[in-house]
Design a protein around this motif. Structure first.
Motif, PDB file in Angstrom:
ATOM      1  N   ASN A 145       0.453  -1.317  -0.041  1.00 46.00           N
ATOM      2  CA  ASN A 145      -0.269   0.231   0.240  1.00 46.00           C
ATOM      3  C   ASN A 145       1.303   1.680   0.250  1.00 46.00           C
ATOM      4  N   HIS A 146       2.426   0.870   0.503  1.00 44.59           N
ATOM      5  CA  HIS A 146       2.724   2.334   0.484  1.00 44.59           C
ATOM      6  C   HIS A 146       3.097   3.132  -0.765  1.00 44.59           C
ATOM      7  N   GLU A 147       3.468   3.870  -0.834  1.00 45.05           N
ATOM      8  CA  GLU A 147       3.550   5.139  -2.866  1.00 45.05           C
ATOM      9  C   GLU A 147       4.185   4.668  -3.387  1.00 45.05           C
ATOM     10  N   SER A 148       5.658   4.141  -2.723  1.00 45.14           N
ATOM     11  CA  SER A 148       7.045   3.631  -3.223  1.00 45.14           C
ATOM     12  C   SER A 148       7.129   1.453  -3.828  1.00 45.14           C
ATOM     13  N   SER A 149       6.055   1.170  -3.638  1.00 41.22           N
ATOM     14  CA  SER A 149       5.837  -0.111  -4.019  1.00 41.22           C
ATOM     15  C   SER A 149       5.885  -0.212  -5.577  1.00 41.22           C
ATOM     16  N   LEU A 150       6.775  -1.506  -5.806  1.00 41.10           N
ATOM     17  CA  LEU A 150       6.649  -0.930  -7.582  1.00 41.10           C
ATOM     18  C   LEU A 150       5.865  -0.710  -8.432  1.00 41.10           C
ATOM     19  N   ALA A 151       4.464  -1.232  -7.687  1.00 44.61           N
ATOM     20  CA  ALA A 151       2.946  -1.110  -8.312  1.00 44.61           C
ATOM     21  C   ALA A 151       2.450  -0.007  -8.200  1.00 44.61           C
ATOM     22  N   ASN A 152       3.101   0.716  -7.358  1.00 47.22           N
ATOM     23  CA  ASN A 152       2.434   2.450  -7.446  1.00 47.22           C
ATOM     24  C   ASN A 152       3.093   3.309  -8.223  1.00 47.22           C
ATOM     25  N   TYR A 153       4.374   3.474  -8.327  1.00 46.34           N
ATOM     26  CA  TYR A 153       5.731   3.366  -8.109  1.00 46.34           C
ATOM     27  C   TYR A 153       5.146   3.239 -10.249  1.00 46.34           C
ATOM     28  N   VAL A 154       4.909   2.276 -10.614  1.00 40.64           N
ATOM     29  CA  VAL A 154       4.571   2.142 -12.051  1.00 40.64           C
ATOM     30  C   VAL A 154       2.921   3.143 -12.797  1.00 40.64           C
ATOM     31  N   PRO A 162      -1.703   6.885  -6.442  1.00 40.24           N
ATOM     32  CA  PRO A 162      -1.117   5.449  -5.355  1.00 40.24           C
ATOM     33  C   PRO A 162      -2.807   4.362  -5.535  1.00 40.24           C
ATOM     34  N   VAL A 163      -2.554   3.153  -5.138  1.00 39.41           N
ATOM     35  CA  VAL A 163      -3.795   2.484  -5.192  1.00 39.41           C
ATOM     36  C   VAL A 163      -3.476   1.623  -3.446  1.00 39.41           C
ATOM     37  N   ASN A 164      -4.523   1.245  -2.756  1.00 40.31           N
ATOM     38  CA  ASN A 164      -4.187   0.384  -1.581  1.00 40.31           C
ATOM     39  C   ASN A 164      -4.759  -0.765  -1.935  1.00 40.31           C
TER      40      ASN A 164
END
Length: 314
Positions: A145-154, A162-164
């Motif tokens: 859920n963090h903004e720096s995760s790979l999915a949210n970064y993409v 960003p998505v939870n």
């Protein structure tokens, strides 16, 4: 075998068992362990589950006959229909793409000019044999859920917020569907690759001489001859999608059975049986799921069998 009677005459004695009967008994003895184990581990639990669907039982107290009350409780529960909806949606998102991508990957892995083909074949199959614990760790990091995760970064690269992933309705479904896709696409690819390799190269050579490109060869040669393998994978994928349990349970962790964003039918019956100690409604859910699997498998198999079938001109 012969013996002498009282008059000294030779009389052939009748054998108790002929060689044919001995071979038949020997064959049955060889296959008996499988059927015994299947009866104990597979058949008996299935029959007992059907019997239990008409009983009220918490696992400790004596059973009481409930008739169709268990089915009524399940069918009137909104959470059950939510679990059916989740199962179908995640099944479609995780299964349908992997069948299409699996055919394309199998076709590419069969190309003669592709270097390191064996390496790619082993690599594409690795997710299938990867431990679910490792899969959980990988996807918990990718879809954090963090903004720096790979999915949210993409997503941020394309201007999306960003998505939870572990708490939102569609974020959870998409993450679990990608997990299912990642884990099973290699399995279907290997099956398709085996089917492609069973097709004679003479057909491709003749098509190349006639001017057919790779896409046309895939469409008019590979796909029709790959039809039995497609039917097999569609059937297994349908059954597996409707029995989805491990991926959402591992991804959501301890809160998997207390939320309904990704509650599947198998998770629903597991919750009834081992969380609420209501084995009657859990067994009723299993029986309903059996009919759902039969219906969807029949529809998908009929649809797949009809692909590429030419209509007769009247």
């Amino acid at each position: 075998m012969s013996i002498l009677n009282s008059k000294g005459q030779t009389v052939k004695s009748k054998r108790f068992l002929s060689e044919e009967k001995k071979d038949m008994i020997s064959g049955y003895l060889y296959v008996a362990p499988f059927f015994i184990i299947f009866g104990i581990i597979g058949l008996y639990p299935a029959v007992f589950s059907i019997y239990l669907a008409f009983q009220k039982w918490n696992g400790l107290s004596p059973m009481t006959f409930a008739g169709l009350d268990n089915f009524k409780v399940v069918l009137e529960d909104p959470l059950f229909w939510k679990s059916v909806y989740n199962t179908i949606i995640m099944g479609l998102m995780g299964t349908a793409p992997q069948l299409i991508v699996g055919i394309i990957l199998a076709f590419l892995l069969n190309l003669t000019f592709l270097r390191f083909r064996n390496f790619f074949r082993v690599t594409i199959f690795m997710p299938y044999i990867t431990s679910m614990v490792a899969v959980a760790l990988i996807f918990s990091v990718l879809f954090s859920n963090h903004e720096s995760s790979l999915a949210n970064y993409v997503l941020g690269l394309f201007g999306f917020d960003p998505v939870n992933w572990a708490t939102s309705e569609w974020g959870t479904k998409i993450a679990i569907s990608i997990m299912v896709f990642w884990r099973w696409v290699g399995y279907n690819t290997i099956i398709y690759l085996a089917g492609i390799q069973s097709i004679s190269n003479d057909l491709y050579e003749a098509a190349t001489i006639d001017g057919a490109n790779k896409f046309q060869q895939l469409l008019y040669i590979t796909m029709p001859l790959l039809k039995p393998f497609i039917i097999l994978t569609v059937f297994f994928s349908t059954v597996g999608a409707l029995q989805l349990f491990s991926e959402p349970t591992v991804f959501l962790g301890t809160g998997a059975f207390t939320r309904d964003e990704a509650m599947t039918v198998v998770m629903y019956l597991y919750r009834d049986a081992f969380k609420l100690q209501s084995f009657g409604t859990a067994s009723a859910t299993a029986v309903i799921l059996l009919f759902i699997i039969i219906i969807f498998s029949a529809i998908n198999t009929m649809f797949t069998s009809g692909l590429g079938r030419k209509r007769r001109r009247v």
